[in-house]
Write an enzyme that holds these catalytic residues in place. Structure first.
Site, PDB file in Angstrom:
ATOM      1  CG  HIS A  19     -49.026 -24.581  57.817  1.00 25.93           C
ATOM      2  ND1 HIS A  19     -49.316 -24.187  59.107  1.00 25.93           N
ATOM      3  CD2 HIS A  19     -49.170 -23.477  57.045  1.00 25.93           C
ATOM      4  CE1 HIS A  19     -49.610 -22.892  59.128  1.00 25.93           C
ATOM      5  NE2 HIS A  19     -49.546 -22.439  57.877  1.00 25.93           N
ATOM      6  CG  ASP A  78     -52.073 -25.765  61.263  1.00 26.99           C
ATOM      7  OD1 ASP A  78     -50.930 -26.238  61.173  1.00 26.99           O
ATOM      8  OD2 ASP A  78     -53.091 -26.488  61.388  1.00 26.99           O
ATOM      9  CG  ASP A  91     -45.850 -25.252  61.352  1.00 28.40           C
ATOM     10  OD1 ASP A  91     -45.750 -26.165  62.186  1.00 28.40           O
ATOM     11  OD2 ASP A  91     -46.903 -24.984  60.759  1.00 28.40           O
ATOM     12  CG  HIS A 142     -46.551 -30.696  58.222  1.00 29.82           C
ATOM     13  ND1 HIS A 142     -47.803 -30.920  58.735  1.00 29.82           N
ATOM     14  CD2 HIS A 142     -45.713 -31.532  58.886  1.00 29.82           C
ATOM     15  CE1 HIS A 142     -47.730 -31.852  59.663  1.00 29.82           C
ATOM     16  NE2 HIS A 142     -46.464 -32.240  59.777  1.00 29.82           N
ATOM     17  CG  ASP A 161     -52.707 -27.652  64.039  1.00 30.70           C
ATOM     18  OD1 ASP A 161     -51.904 -28.384  63.430  1.00 30.70           O
ATOM     19  OD2 ASP A 161     -52.392 -26.514  64.442  1.00 30.70           O
ATOM     20  CG  HIS A 182     -47.917 -27.608  65.675  1.00 31.73           C
ATOM     21  ND1 HIS A 182     -49.165 -27.849  65.112  1.00 31.73           N
ATOM     22  CD2 HIS A 182     -47.718 -28.602  66.561  1.00 31.73           C
ATOM     23  CE1 HIS A 182     -49.687 -28.943  65.637  1.00 31.73           C
ATOM     24  NE2 HIS A 182     -48.836 -29.426  66.530  1.00 31.73           N
ATOM     25  CD  GLU A 228     -51.143 -29.469  58.302  1.00 33.99           C
ATOM     26  OE1 GLU A 228     -51.613 -30.630  58.283  1.00 33.99           O
ATOM     27  OE2 GLU A 228     -49.955 -29.217  58.066  1.00 33.99           O
ATOM     28  CG  ASP A 254     -49.658 -23.918  63.306  1.00 31.14           C
ATOM     29  OD1 ASP A 254     -49.103 -23.990  62.197  1.00 31.14           O
ATOM     30  OD2 ASP A 254     -50.008 -24.929  63.970  1.00 31.14           O
TER      31      ASP A 254
END
Ligand SMILES: N/C(=N\O)NCCC[NH3+]
Ligand SMILES: [Mn+2]
Ligand SMILES: [Mn+2]
Ligand SMILES: [Mn+2]
Length: 293
Positions: free
Chosen positions: A96, A206, A123, A136, A208, A121, A251, A119
């Site tokens: 990312h 992302d 980031d 990332h 994830d 996260h 990712e 995401d």
């Protein structure tokens, strides 16, 4: 829909080898053909080639700074070119950190863009707040996060949470997804980014963000993620705004799958997310000139 695809086989924003294989794993799952079969005009610009960077020592704890910087310059140039060629740009990662270049290059062409960041996260660590120094986990801190909406957050560092609150950034965590339901989340996301004027959307996805049971082949899986249906709904809703201008799918790491089946599962979901962004409808569809035989 006219789609320009650029592969960015890059992994230096994080420590787990394999994410550089993401672009070709996603292509192998049939991305181009499936887009064409649903009526899209597709130009595949191939993969960027990232030169090795020697002596790329950390700078104030930030790892691979020169490699990440050079890679994102190349990504920015490629995305800008694809936008100037008139396509909606699809950047296939890679990790990312590549969003730094993707959003920068997109903004060079469409400075009024807004970002939807899907995401687990945020980031948004700065080089000094990052607990790991992996870039990332920092891309958003290099971009002016004025008009960004987050969807899917469930693993946010304290420094990131402080920054999100301090800057008053709009977020829909997984709690919000549970409370509101994905339809309301998307309604409120669009109300937020289009509150004043209609803007081109940069969707940075992302993989994830989805639950690890849905997309297991990824570097930082976090349980309690978006279902396949929620993940797809996000793309369908963004598509129907007619304002999608660039998409990142990042990712995907085949090396972190426990089996070939997990690689295929993850790659197929990544492809379906792109198809949803470019008009695939779960109810089905038919060509305008369709005639019952
Ligand atoms: N997938 C990741 N970001 O989206 N990993 C790095 C962030 C961990 N705090
Ligand atoms: Mn991310
Ligand atoms: Mn220009
Ligand atoms: Mn993530």
């Amino acid at each position: 829909h006219s789609v320009g695809i650029i592969g960015a086989p890059f992994c230096k924003g994080q420590p787990r080898a394999g994410v550089q294989l993401g672009p070709d794993v996603i292509r192998k799952a049939g991305l181009v053909n499936k887009l064409e079969n649903q009526g899209c005009m597709v130009k595949d610009y191939g993969n960027l080639v990232f030169e090795k960077v020697s002596n790329d020592e950390p700078i104030s704890g930030t790892k691979q700074p020169r490699a990440v910087g050079l890679a994102n310059k190349q990504v920015a140039d490629a995305v800008q070119r694809i936008k100037h060629d008139g396509y909606t740009c699809v950047m296939l990662g890679g990790d990312h950190s590549l969003a730094i270049g993707s959003i920068h290059g997109h903004a060079a062409c469409r400075p009024e863009l807004s970002v939807v960041w899907v995401d687990a996260h945020a980031d948004i660590n700065t080089p000094l707040s990052s607990p790991t120094g992996n870039i990332h986990g920092q891309p958003m801190s290099y971009l002016i996060p004025e008009d960004v909406v987050y969807i899917g957050l469930r693993d946010v560092d304290p420094g990131e949470h402080y920054i999100l609150k301090y800057l008053g950034i709009k977020i829909f965590s997984m709690t919000d997804v549970d409370r509101l339901g994905i339809a309301k989340v998307m309604e409120q996301t669009c109300d937020h980014i289009f509150s004043k004027i209609k803007k081109p959307v940069h969707l940075s996805y992302d993989i994830d963000a989805l639950d690890p049971l849905v997309t297991p082949a990824t570097g930082t899986p976090v349980i309690g993620g978006l279902s396949y249906r929620e993940g797809i709904y996000i793309t369908e809703h963004v598509c129907q705004t007619g304002l999608l201008s660039a998409l990142d799918v990042v990712e995907v790491n085949p090396n972190l799958a426990k089996s070939e089946e997990e690689v295929n599962r993850t790659a197929n979901v990544a492809v379906d997310l792109v198809l949803g962004c470019f008009g695939r409808m779960r109810e089905g569809s038919h060509p305008d000139d369709y005639k019952i035989p």
